[in-house]
Design a protein around this motif. Sequence first.
Motif, PDB file in Angstrom:
ATOM      1  N   HIS A 138       0.856  -1.181   0.000  1.00  0.00           N
ATOM      2  CA  HIS A 138       0.000   0.000   0.000  1.00  0.00           C
ATOM      3  C   HIS A 138       0.894   1.233   0.000  1.00  0.00           C
ATOM      4  O   HIS A 138       1.874   1.301   0.735  1.00  0.00           O
ATOM      5  CB  HIS A 138      -0.881   0.017   1.250  1.00  0.00           C
ATOM      6  CG  HIS A 138      -1.787  -1.158   1.340  1.00  0.00           C
ATOM      7  ND1 HIS A 138      -3.035  -1.168   0.785  1.00  0.00           N
ATOM      8  CD2 HIS A 138      -1.624  -2.372   1.909  1.00  0.00           C
ATOM      9  CE1 HIS A 138      -3.614  -2.330   1.021  1.00  0.00           C
ATOM     10  NE2 HIS A 138      -2.770  -3.086   1.706  1.00  0.00           N
ATOM     11  N   ARG A 139       0.539   2.199  -0.823  1.00  0.00           N
ATOM     12  CA  ARG A 139       1.304   3.444  -0.889  1.00  0.00           C
ATOM     13  C   ARG A 139       0.326   4.609  -0.827  1.00  0.00           C
ATOM     14  O   ARG A 139      -0.722   4.583  -1.465  1.00  0.00           O
ATOM     15  CB  ARG A 139       2.104   3.515  -2.187  1.00  0.00           C
ATOM     16  CG  ARG A 139       3.088   4.660  -2.196  1.00  0.00           C
ATOM     17  CD  ARG A 139       3.910   4.684  -3.448  1.00  0.00           C
ATOM     18  NE  ARG A 139       3.083   5.277  -4.490  1.00  0.00           N
ATOM     19  CZ  ARG A 139       3.101   4.915  -5.759  1.00  0.00           C
ATOM     20  NH1 ARG A 139       3.877   3.940  -6.162  1.00  0.00           N
ATOM     21  NH2 ARG A 139       2.334   5.504  -6.629  1.00  0.00           N
ATOM     22  N   THR A 140       0.655   5.602  -0.049  1.00  0.00           N
ATOM     23  CA  THR A 140      -0.157   6.818   0.004  1.00  0.00           C
ATOM     24  C   THR A 140       0.711   8.014  -0.333  1.00  0.00           C
ATOM     25  O   THR A 140       1.914   8.037  -0.083  1.00  0.00           O
ATOM     26  CB  THR A 140      -0.772   7.044   1.399  1.00  0.00           C
ATOM     27  OG1 THR A 140       0.271   7.128   2.348  1.00  0.00           O
ATOM     28  CG2 THR A 140      -1.735   5.958   1.771  1.00  0.00           C
ATOM     29  N   GLU A 141       0.062   8.996  -0.902  1.00  0.00           N
ATOM     30  CA  GLU A 141       0.716  10.256  -1.212  1.00  0.00           C
ATOM     31  C   GLU A 141      -0.263  11.364  -0.863  1.00  0.00           C
ATOM     32  O   GLU A 141      -1.415  11.333  -1.269  1.00  0.00           O
ATOM     33  CB  GLU A 141       1.049  10.311  -2.705  1.00  0.00           C
ATOM     34  CG  GLU A 141       1.645  11.604  -3.141  1.00  0.00           C
ATOM     35  CD  GLU A 141       1.855  11.631  -4.646  1.00  0.00           C
ATOM     36  OE1 GLU A 141       1.271  12.523  -5.279  1.00  0.00           O
ATOM     37  OE2 GLU A 141       2.583  10.768  -5.153  1.00  0.00           O
ATOM     38  N   GLU A 193       4.883  11.064   1.238  1.00  0.00           N
ATOM     39  CA  GLU A 193       4.645   9.772   0.593  1.00  0.00           C
ATOM     40  C   GLU A 193       5.244   8.674   1.460  1.00  0.00           C
ATOM     41  O   GLU A 193       6.306   8.843   2.047  1.00  0.00           O
ATOM     42  CB  GLU A 193       5.296   9.754  -0.789  1.00  0.00           C
ATOM     43  CG  GLU A 193       5.029   8.511  -1.581  1.00  0.00           C
ATOM     44  CD  GLU A 193       5.627   8.590  -2.969  1.00  0.00           C
ATOM     45  OE1 GLU A 193       5.714   7.526  -3.598  1.00  0.00           O
ATOM     46  OE2 GLU A 193       6.020   9.670  -3.414  1.00  0.00           O
ATOM     47  N   ASP A 194       4.538   7.556   1.532  1.00  0.00           N
ATOM     48  CA  ASP A 194       5.035   6.440   2.321  1.00  0.00           C
ATOM     49  C   ASP A 194       4.471   5.140   1.766  1.00  0.00           C
ATOM     50  O   ASP A 194       3.496   5.151   1.023  1.00  0.00           O
ATOM     51  CB  ASP A 194       4.649   6.604   3.792  1.00  0.00           C
ATOM     52  CG  ASP A 194       5.661   5.979   4.726  1.00  0.00           C
ATOM     53  OD1 ASP A 194       6.507   5.209   4.259  1.00  0.00           O
ATOM     54  OD2 ASP A 194       5.600   6.271   5.927  1.00  0.00           O
ATOM     55  N   GLU A 195       5.084   4.033   2.164  1.00  0.00           N
ATOM     56  CA  GLU A 195       4.707   2.723   1.641  1.00  0.00           C
ATOM     57  C   GLU A 195       4.858   1.666   2.731  1.00  0.00           C
ATOM     58  O   GLU A 195       5.876   1.606   3.410  1.00  0.00           O
ATOM     59  CB  GLU A 195       5.638   2.391   0.478  1.00  0.00           C
ATOM     60  CG  GLU A 195       5.250   1.183  -0.314  1.00  0.00           C
ATOM     61  CD  GLU A 195       6.131   1.046  -1.529  1.00  0.00           C
ATOM     62  OE1 GLU A 195       6.942   0.094  -1.529  1.00  0.00           O
ATOM     63  OE2 GLU A 195       6.022   1.872  -2.453  1.00  0.00           O
ATOM     64  N   THR A 196       3.809   0.862   2.925  1.00  0.00           N
ATOM     65  CA  THR A 196       3.832  -0.231   3.890  1.00  0.00           C
ATOM     66  C   THR A 196       2.640  -1.151   3.622  1.00  0.00           C
ATOM     67  O   THR A 196       1.990  -1.027   2.595  1.00  0.00           O
ATOM     68  CB  THR A 196       3.829   0.301   5.341  1.00  0.00           C
ATOM     69  OG1 THR A 196       4.056  -0.783   6.228  1.00  0.00           O
ATOM     70  CG2 THR A 196       2.548   0.967   5.710  1.00  0.00           C
ATOM     71  N   LEU A 200      -0.440   4.330   7.072  1.00  0.00           N
ATOM     72  CA  LEU A 200       0.144   5.228   6.080  1.00  0.00           C
ATOM     73  C   LEU A 200      -0.488   6.609   6.122  1.00  0.00           C
ATOM     74  O   LEU A 200       0.201   7.619   6.034  1.00  0.00           O
ATOM     75  CB  LEU A 200      -0.025   4.643   4.671  1.00  0.00           C
ATOM     76  CG  LEU A 200       0.870   3.486   4.321  1.00  0.00           C
ATOM     77  CD1 LEU A 200       0.483   2.921   2.968  1.00  0.00           C
ATOM     78  CD2 LEU A 200       2.311   3.939   4.291  1.00  0.00           C
ATOM     79  N   ASP A 215       1.547  10.068   6.823  1.00  0.00           N
ATOM     80  CA  ASP A 215       1.571  11.192   5.889  1.00  0.00           C
ATOM     81  C   ASP A 215       1.094  12.473   6.556  1.00  0.00           C
ATOM     82  O   ASP A 215       1.671  13.541   6.366  1.00  0.00           O
ATOM     83  CB  ASP A 215       0.709  10.890   4.666  1.00  0.00           C
ATOM     84  CG  ASP A 215       1.371   9.923   3.718  1.00  0.00           C
ATOM     85  OD1 ASP A 215       2.566   9.618   3.927  1.00  0.00           O
ATOM     86  OD2 ASP A 215       0.711   9.477   2.774  1.00  0.00           O
TER      87      ASP A 215
END
Length: 87
Positions: A49-52, A65-68, A74, A78
């Motif tokens: 999963h990635r959020t921006e 931005e992060d990914e986990t 996330l 952010d």
Amino acid sequence: MKITIKAKNTQVTEPLTDYINKRFAKLEKYFVDANLNVTVTLVVEKGLHRTEAMIPLNRYILRAEDETNDMYDLCLKDCFKIRLIVI
């Protein structure tokens, strides 16, 4: 503050929308201009999963931005990153 949530390869559920709105609404106190447009993009790629999150200002764009594996975590990260940039 207007929060736009976009999704790619996933669906945005009502609890996730409420969680994102609740977290990013807390950032409103740090900005003088209440007409902010926050864009949160949620992406699922290869099981991750990635959020921006982006907040365009007059001359700047605040971006985190992060990914986990956990989408809720996330969104919290952010929001926290943008808060650290502002403070």
